[in-house]
Enzyme design. Structure first.
Site, mmCIF file in Angstrom:
data_model
loop_
_atom_site.group_PDB
_atom_site.id
_atom_site.type_symbol
_atom_site.label_atom_id
_atom_site.label_comp_id
_atom_site.label_asym_id
_atom_site.label_seq_id
_atom_site.Cartn_x
_atom_site.Cartn_y
_atom_site.Cartn_z
ATOM 1 N N LEU B 43 -9.304 29.268 -16.248
ATOM 2 C CA LEU B 43 -8.665 30.621 -16.487
ATOM 3 C C LEU B 43 -7.549 30.621 -17.396
ATOM 4 C CD1 LEU B 43 -10.053 32.669 -13.613
ATOM 5 C CD2 LEU B 43 -10.952 32.450 -15.871
ATOM 6 N N ALA B 44 -6.510 29.811 -16.723
ATOM 7 C CA ALA B 44 -4.855 29.822 -17.199
ATOM 8 C C ALA B 44 -5.149 29.218 -18.473
ATOM 9 C CB ALA B 44 -4.117 29.148 -16.266
ATOM 10 N N ARG B 330 -6.161 34.810 4.973
ATOM 11 C CA ARG B 330 -6.687 33.465 5.278
ATOM 12 C C ARG B 330 -6.042 32.493 6.297
ATOM 13 N NH1 ARG B 330 -8.119 32.293 -0.843
ATOM 14 N NH2 ARG B 330 -9.925 33.924 -0.940
#
Ligand SMILES: Cc1cc2nc3c(=O)[nH]c(=O)nc-3n(C[C@H](O)[C@H](O)[C@H](O)COP(=O)(O)OP(=O)(O)OC[C@H]3O[C@@H](n4cnc5c(N)ncnc54)[C@H](O)[C@@H]3O)c2cc1C
Ligand code: FES
Lengths: 250, 638
Positions: B43-44, B330
């Site tokens: 994505l980056a 998380r």
């Protein structure tokens, strides 16, 4: 479980390949198919032989790297399942498994079970996109898209580009792969302005590298994402529409 | 060298827009004169490569897979956050900013996080325009779901394949630029080192993974977008090829490594089932929207989950954190699961698992709704385990998932080596000591589409007319010969243990001593054992085959060799950070209720490590973090 493996070994793209035989007698049914190959590779390495080369990465059925022909079926016997998601409990004690790379003129073997699928990228380059530069998008909710259309586009977009469709096709056709992208973008309003150009370009690129489609439908049967051949019909419709609308001089 | 974060002055809400105005621009005709190397097509990297090429720069993009479309971002399931407030539930840029800073346990840079929240909305617009088929409501509007650490619904998703769809959007934009000749793509090409000359990044040295050829590539700037390093644990949710080599090599060339000990353990993964296990599979966090997590009240309860009556179940997250329940962040969910398993109440192989149960949700919403929301995840679970989650509770256990740590970057995403930028999971920038779900995709795309394309121009404009260093310059030759030497060394050890065998042992060390909970004694032990293991690796590893051919054993060996060094830095950082924060839980630093106890006085800073040569202790630098807009508090999700 005990298994007998016949695995395609080929050192270089231009080298002759051959099957090699291996016996495994400690396969757990809980293992994934690729873990079974890992175990074999560890054994080969320790014995001074070179491990079997095969493509894999995510091991979750999404990246499309893994690509094995297992007993003549792309990704093996389970429907809607990529090789990496196949588990050994699918097979029976004493089975013989023939493991080969994708066999298709458009996907030359690089080594053992690894092939070059670059031709797929070529099809996308020929139009499998929406021409919208970063920064020029409108507000996301400006154009409503009905849920059924969005869902249908997503069904097509689920393609992982693994190449099983091509590998299984007696003609080595890439219709299912191409149709999935053509359809996704034709269904969505964002893809409509370029739909004619897109389908013409992508089909041309597809035909340059791949075989013709004779409706064997084996692509759909082996697709790990169960992409429907209905999309091929849609692509053919798109193509006809675009071709008819083309100016005669073109 | 002091760490200059280069955070612009002015009020938080204006920093980015002012800065964009102050950055030097490169005019369109001049952009054509610059070459930029981007390592990584996730994505980056994919977003950055496409965007820079659209702007006119010449880009070379590298990835180790056979196609840029297979970068590990493809595996992201759950979704991407943005502060659109489409649900009218009180979301805003400030709330997303606040949630992210708080979720990161007040260990991130305020200005960066605010910018991330600010550009989040444009990301969704861009992706929709590319044809990303996000989930929709019947009225045609975009649908949202909730993720951990937030009380609003701001997560956009495309079934359970959000990462795939976002990546294909970026990939298609990238292929469009490849077709135009603006991007040259190098698939199956691994970066093995960085070339620095005159204190600037000048290029990279790569290995063609098919022919084995070692090559130099030069550019005016280098961008690393190579993803995270949690494969240091061997078993993780990352793809098998994910590695730390690019950032590690850059670290050895002078880029500081920030907060290596911040590694995220994801609470909902399929538990380990055998010694041959090669990776762990994530079950998306989105499941916690409707699934309820529990274990039997009594230790050693061997009944099937359906047979355990309600009164003998402990829904421990709902009990301990009534406000957030199953949607706590998380780190908290993972630790709570470990705790009940440590008490002997765990349920899977070796007592290392807890139930994630959809019985109530199915009763409440019907099977069809559940199938619609999670169908593909349930199928995946069944395929792997043979159990059907529509009928019986899933079993889950935490697993290494994401690295918040990474190369240190300033506000412009530039590392301590001028001309070397780091984007996506490879940098340390936005998530502090814990990342919230659905925020990595947001950060990768923010960096690639909307931040780097602005900031890189500022650097390039200062080097107008200089041109890249020729690849026959001694600086390249020197690095190339080091790379060749290393490969020869790996191939010539001829030992008796496989690379995977070493990797597993390293992973076990990291998991035992630097996993979900850490303490001084264990970390000190790891710091003794890792160098020992590394030595034995270089003495006893067996790498078959040759350098000038497709050789997967060699690829793995190089990556594991780097992990052997990275692991040590990770443990050292964990030892030096004498507090608990986010995912970094030190047993010595906890509250009476067993929650993480930060030490703001001494540790409200980023630790950035400088390489000082093999055999020397790395130097620890600090960047103080200043909180002007939020007040660091003890995180509470009760
Ligand atoms: C199973 C899973 C599910 C996830 N789900 C979510 C989610 O729902 N929401 C969310 O926000 N985040 C999620 N994440 C996290 C998120 O997917 C990642 O953090 C993010 O995609 C990383 O993107 P990236 O571009 O930084 O790196 P990556 O996508 O990992 O890309 C790295 C690129 O670098 C290349 N590369 C690496 N090393 C080299 C080298 N030495 N030489 C050449 N090329 C190299 C690779 O080929 C690849 O192209 C998930 C992660 C996992 C593992
Ligand atoms: S390894 Fe990714 S799909 Fe099989």
């Amino acid at each position: 479980m005990k298994l007998h493996l016949r695995v395609w070994r080929q050192r270089r793209p231009d080298a002759a390949g051959a099957f090699a035989d291996y016996d495994l007698d400690d396969v757990s049914p809980e293992m994934s198919f690729l873990e079974m190959l890992d175990v074999l590779n560890e054994r080969l390495t320790l014995g001074g032989e070179e491990p079997i080369a095969f493509d894999h990465d995510c091991r979750e059925g999404i990246c499309g790297s893994c690509s094995l022909m297992i007993n003549g079926t792309a990704h093996g016997p389970n429907r809607g399942t990529a090789t990496c998601q196949l588990h050994m409990r699918t097979f029976a004690d004493g089975d013989t498994l023939r493991i080969e790379p994708w066999r298709s003129a458009a996907f030359p073997v690089l080594r053992d079970l690894i092939v070059d699928r670059g031709a797929f990228d070529g099809i996308i380059q020929a139009g499998g996109f929406v021409s919208v530069n970063t920064g020029s998008a409108v507000e996301a909710n400006l154009i409503p898209i009905g849920k059924p259309e969005a869902d249908l586009a997503m069904d097509a977009a689920a393609c992982i580009g693994c190449g099983a469709c091509v590998a299984q096709c007696p003609n080595g056709a890439a219709q299912l792969f191409t149709a999935a992208k053509v359809s996704q973008l034709a269904i969505l309003p964002q893809g409509r302005p370029e739909r004619a150009r897109r389908v013409l370009g992508m089909v041309r690129a597809m035909e340059e590298s791949f075989g013709a489609c004779s409706n064997f439908a084996q692509c759909e049967a082996v697709c790990p994402k169960s992409i429907s051949i209905g999309f091929i019909a849609r692509m053919n419709g798109e193509f006809l529409r675009a071709a008819l609308a083309q100016p005669a001089a073109d | 060298m002091t760490l200059e974060s280069k955070v612009p002055a002015g009020p938080l809400t204006e920093k980015w827009s002012r800065h964009k105005f102050e950055l030097k621009l490169v005019n369109p005709a001049n952009k054509r004169r610059f070459e930029v190397i981007i390592v990584g097509s996730g994505l980056a990297g994919g977003a950055a490569a496409a965007t820079l090429a659209e702007a006119g720069y010449n880009v070379k993009c590298f990835c180790y897979q056979d196609s840029p479309r297979r970068a590990h971002s493809i595996a992201a399931q759950g979704g991407i956050n943005a502060s659109k407030n489409y649900q009218n539930d009180g979301d805003s840029v400030f709330r997303l900013f606040y949630d992210t800073v708080k979720g990161g346990d007040f260990r991130s840079r305020e200005a960066n996080v605010y910018r991330l929240a600010e550009v989040s909305e444009a990301i969704i617009d861009q992706c929709v325009a590319q044809g990303v088929p996000f989930a929709r409501e019947y009225g045609g509007q975009l649908d949202n779901r909730s993720f951990g650490g937030a009380q609003v619904s701001r997560t956009f998703y495309a079934r359970g394949q959000t990462g795939q769809q976002l990546l294909l959007g970026a990939y298609q934009a990238l292929e469009r630029q490849i077709a135009k000749g603006k991007v040259r793509m190098y698939p199956r090409t691994e970066m093995l080192d960085l070339v620095v000359h005159d204190e600037r990044a000048r290029g990279i040295v790569t290995r063609d993974m098919v022919s084995g050829k070692i090559e130099s590539h030069t550019a005016d700037a280098v961008v690393l977008a190579t993803g995270g390093y949690v494969n240091v644990f061997f078993l993780s949710t990352n793809a098998k090829g994910c590695n730390g080599t690019a950032i590690w090599r850059a670290y050895r060339r002078g880029a500081y490594f920030a907060n290596p000990c911040y590694t995220q353990i994801h609470p909902t993964c399929i538990p380990v089932h055998g010694d041959y296990q090669s990776k762990l599979t994530l079950m998306s966090e989105s499941l916690r929207n409707d699934g309820r997590i529990w274990v039997p009240t009594a230790a050693g309860d061997a009944r099937r989950p359906e047979e355990v009556p309600e009164s003998e179940r402990d829904y421990f997250l709902e009990r301990k954190y009534p406000a957030f329940g199953n949607l706590v962040p998380r780190d908290i969910a993972s630790r709570a699961a470990k705790e009940v398993c440590d008490e002997g109440r765990g349920v899977a192989h070796g007592g290392l698992g807890v139930y994630l149960d959809f019985e109530d949700a199915i009763r409440r919403l019907g099977v069809e709704t559940i199938r619609d929301r999670y169908g593909n995840l349930f199928e995946m679970y069944e395929r792997i385990t043979g159990d059907d989650p529509y009928r019986t509770a899933m079993k889950i256990y935490p697993a290494p998932h994401y690295s918040m740590g990474g190369l240190w970057v300033d506000y412009d995403l530039m590392s301590t080596i001028p001309g070397l930028y780091v984007i996506g999971e490879a940098n340390f920038s936005d998530h502090g000591a814990n990342r919230l779900g659905a925020s990595a995709l947001m950060q990768g795309l923010a960096d690639g589409y909307f931040v780097l394309p602005y900031t890189i121009g500022d650097y390039l404009s200062r080097h107008m007319g200089e041109g890249p260093l020729p690849t026959d310059h001694a600086a390249f030759g020197h690095v190339e010969s080091e790379v060749r030497g290393r490969i020869e060394k790996l191939l010539s050890v001829g030992g008796a243990r496989t690379v995977d065998d070493f990797h597993r042992e390293l992973g076990r060390l990291c998991w035992d001593y630097c996993g979900m909970s850490r303490e001084r004694g264990g970390l000190a032990k790891a710091l003794e054992e890792i160098p020992r293991l590394r030595e034995s690796f270089w003495r006893d590893v067996k790498v078959t085959g040759a350098g000038e051919e497709l050789n997967q054993a060699l690829e793995k060996a190089g990556r594991v060799a780097d992990f052997m060094e990275l692991a040590e830095l990770m443990c050292r950082d964990a030892l030096e950070r004498e507090e608990s924060c986010g995912t970094h839980f030190r047993k010595e630093f906890q509250t009476a209720e067993g929650e993480a106890r930060r030490n703001d006085e001494d540790f409200t800073h980023v630790a950035a490590w400088e390489f000082t040569g093999d055999g020397n202790a790395p130097r620890r630098h600090v960047e103080e973090l200043e909180f002007e807009n939020v007040v660091p508090s003890q995180r509470s999700y009760k």
